[in-house]
Structures are given as C-alpha cells and as structure tokens.
Write a protein that holds these residues in place. Structure first.
Motif, PDB file in Angstrom:
ATOM      1  N   TYR A 185      -1.280  -1.362 -22.700  1.00 40.94           N
ATOM      2  CA  TYR A 185      -0.843  -2.429 -21.787  1.00 40.94           C
ATOM      3  C   TYR A 185      -0.885  -3.809 -22.428  1.00 40.94           C
ATOM      4  O   TYR A 185      -0.683  -4.809 -21.745  1.00 40.94           O
ATOM      5  CB  TYR A 185      -1.682  -2.407 -20.504  1.00 40.94           C
ATOM      6  N   ASP A 186      -1.127  -3.859 -23.729  1.00 41.57           N
ATOM      7  CA  ASP A 186      -1.143  -5.123 -24.468  1.00 41.57           C
ATOM      8  C   ASP A 186      -2.055  -6.149 -23.792  1.00 41.57           C
ATOM      9  O   ASP A 186      -1.665  -7.291 -23.538  1.00 41.57           O
ATOM     10  CB  ASP A 186       0.273  -5.676 -24.622  1.00 41.57           C
ATOM     11  N   VAL A 219      -2.486  -5.821 -13.687  1.00 42.64           N
ATOM     12  CA  VAL A 219      -1.107  -5.347 -13.766  1.00 42.64           C
ATOM     13  C   VAL A 219      -0.808  -4.576 -12.489  1.00 42.64           C
ATOM     14  O   VAL A 219      -1.556  -3.673 -12.116  1.00 42.64           O
ATOM     15  CB  VAL A 219      -0.884  -4.456 -15.008  1.00 42.64           C
ATOM     16  N   VAL A 220       0.271  -4.947 -11.836  1.00 45.57           N
ATOM     17  CA  VAL A 220       0.718  -4.255 -10.628  1.00 45.57           C
ATOM     18  C   VAL A 220       1.969  -3.472 -11.009  1.00 45.57           C
ATOM     19  O   VAL A 220       2.913  -4.045 -11.565  1.00 45.57           O
ATOM     20  CB  VAL A 220       1.028  -5.248  -9.489  1.00 45.57           C
ATOM     21  N   GLU A 221       1.945  -2.165 -10.726  1.00 40.21           N
ATOM     22  CA  GLU A 221       3.051  -1.290 -11.116  1.00 40.21           C
ATOM     23  C   GLU A 221       3.603  -0.517  -9.932  1.00 40.21           C
ATOM     24  O   GLU A 221       2.876  -0.214  -8.986  1.00 40.21           O
ATOM     25  CB  GLU A 221       2.576  -0.249 -12.134  1.00 40.21           C
ATOM     26  N   GLY A 245       5.429   3.252 -12.581  1.00 44.81           N
ATOM     27  CA  GLY A 245       5.295   2.971 -14.006  1.00 44.81           C
ATOM     28  C   GLY A 245       5.962   1.695 -14.480  1.00 44.81           C
ATOM     29  O   GLY A 245       5.865   1.346 -15.650  1.00 44.81           O
ATOM     30  N   LYS A 246       6.637   0.979 -13.587  1.00 54.08           N
ATOM     31  CA  LYS A 246       7.307  -0.274 -13.954  1.00 54.08           C
ATOM     32  C   LYS A 246       6.425  -1.457 -13.545  1.00 54.08           C
ATOM     33  O   LYS A 246       5.979  -1.547 -12.397  1.00 54.08           O
ATOM     34  CB  LYS A 246       8.655  -0.375 -13.236  1.00 54.08           C
ATOM     35  N   VAL A 252       0.849  -1.195   0.000  1.00 56.32           N
ATOM     36  CA  VAL A 252       0.000   0.000   0.000  1.00 56.32           C
ATOM     37  C   VAL A 252       0.887   1.248   0.000  1.00 56.32           C
ATOM     38  O   VAL A 252       1.836   1.362   0.761  1.00 56.32           O
ATOM     39  CB  VAL A 252      -0.963   0.001   1.215  1.00 56.32           C
ATOM     40  N   GLY A 253       0.568   2.159  -0.887  1.00 57.31           N
ATOM     41  CA  GLY A 253       1.354   3.381  -1.022  1.00 57.31           C
ATOM     42  C   GLY A 253       2.569   3.219  -1.915  1.00 57.31           C
ATOM     43  O   GLY A 253       3.216   4.192  -2.273  1.00 57.31           O
ATOM     44  N   GLU A 254       2.869   1.981  -2.291  1.00 53.93           N
ATOM     45  CA  GLU A 254       4.040   1.691  -3.126  1.00 53.93           C
ATOM     46  C   GLU A 254       3.667   1.276  -4.546  1.00 53.93           C
ATOM     47  O   GLU A 254       4.433   1.514  -5.468  1.00 53.93           O
ATOM     48  CB  GLU A 254       4.873   0.565  -2.497  1.00 53.93           C
ATOM     49  N   VAL A 255       2.520   0.612  -4.697  1.00 54.73           N
ATOM     50  CA  VAL A 255       2.143   0.075  -6.001  1.00 54.73           C
ATOM     51  C   VAL A 255       0.730   0.503  -6.378  1.00 54.73           C
ATOM     52  O   VAL A 255      -0.053   0.907  -5.521  1.00 54.73           O
ATOM     53  CB  VAL A 255       2.235  -1.476  -6.043  1.00 54.73           C
TER      54      VAL A 255
END
Length: 123
Positions: free
Chosen positions: A80-81, A89-91, A94-95, A26-29
């Motif tokens: 996002y293909d 998708v978990v980012e 942006g990665k 939480v707060g990171e992704v």
C-alpha cells in the motif's frame, strides 16, 4: 493498539454529517489503517476516527488495523506504499477511494466522509 480505542470525548452530534456519510458506506467499503502507539500523530488522529467508525456502526470485519514499528515496517506497508503514519486507506472492491496520510487540513473522519461523499459509493 491503544490508539484504536475510540475517544470518549468525541462528540457524535457535532460530527453528525461525517457519521452519516461513514454509515452510508457500511457494507460497501473497507478501512485499512496503519499506525502505532509510539506515534504522536496516531495518538492525535486515530481515537477520534475510531469513535466516528463506532458511531457509524462500521463492523470490525470492515476495518483492518496494521501496527508498524519505528521503521514503519509492518503488514501491507509495501503493498500500500505506506510511508507516513497514520495512513488510512478506504477501499471498495479493492479500489482505493480515499487516503489520509499523517495529517490533513481537517480531522480524519471528516476527510474520509468528504471522500466517500464525492465517490460513487454513496450515489
């Protein structure tokens, strides 16, 4: 989408390791989720995932839900293909850290939690 409503039967205690891993992110992704109510796989996968996200306290602003039509067209599909749904998708910054597509060998919450644990996010 109705499929984004958390499953009332999902057992948080039985999945405490997954909840803990998701909570640590939480707060990171951020989570980007593509799906549709007409999709059987979405109806099977997403309510449990949303129960896990809710149990982990993931705020709504860290979850982007993208509904697709029967041709799998919708916001972000090309960027996002996305070819299968559900796609999760978990980012971080942006990665892409994790991608769950349609079905895997374990539930989406566990799959995502394992990917978070193996990434540098929780280090």
């Amino acid at each position: 989408m109705e499929t984004t409503e958390p499953s009332p039967t999902w057992d948080t205690a039985a999945h405490s390791e997954a909840v803990d891993a998701i909570e640590a992110g939480v707060g990171e992704v951020t989570y980007r989720i593509w799906g549709a109510d007409w999709c059987g796989d979405c109806r099977a996968v997403l309510p449990d995932l949303f129960a896990a996200l809710e149990a982990a306290g993931v705020p709504e602003d860290e979850i982007a839900v993208h509904e697709v039509d029967e041709n799998k067209d919708g916001e972000g599909v090309e960027a996002y293909d996305v070819t299968h749904i559900p796609t999760i998708v978990v980012e971080r910054d942006g990665k892409e850290l994790a991608r769950f597509e349609e079905s895997e060998d374990r539930p989406a919450a566990e799959y995502v939690a394992d990917r978070l644990l193996s990434s540098d996010v929780l280090a």
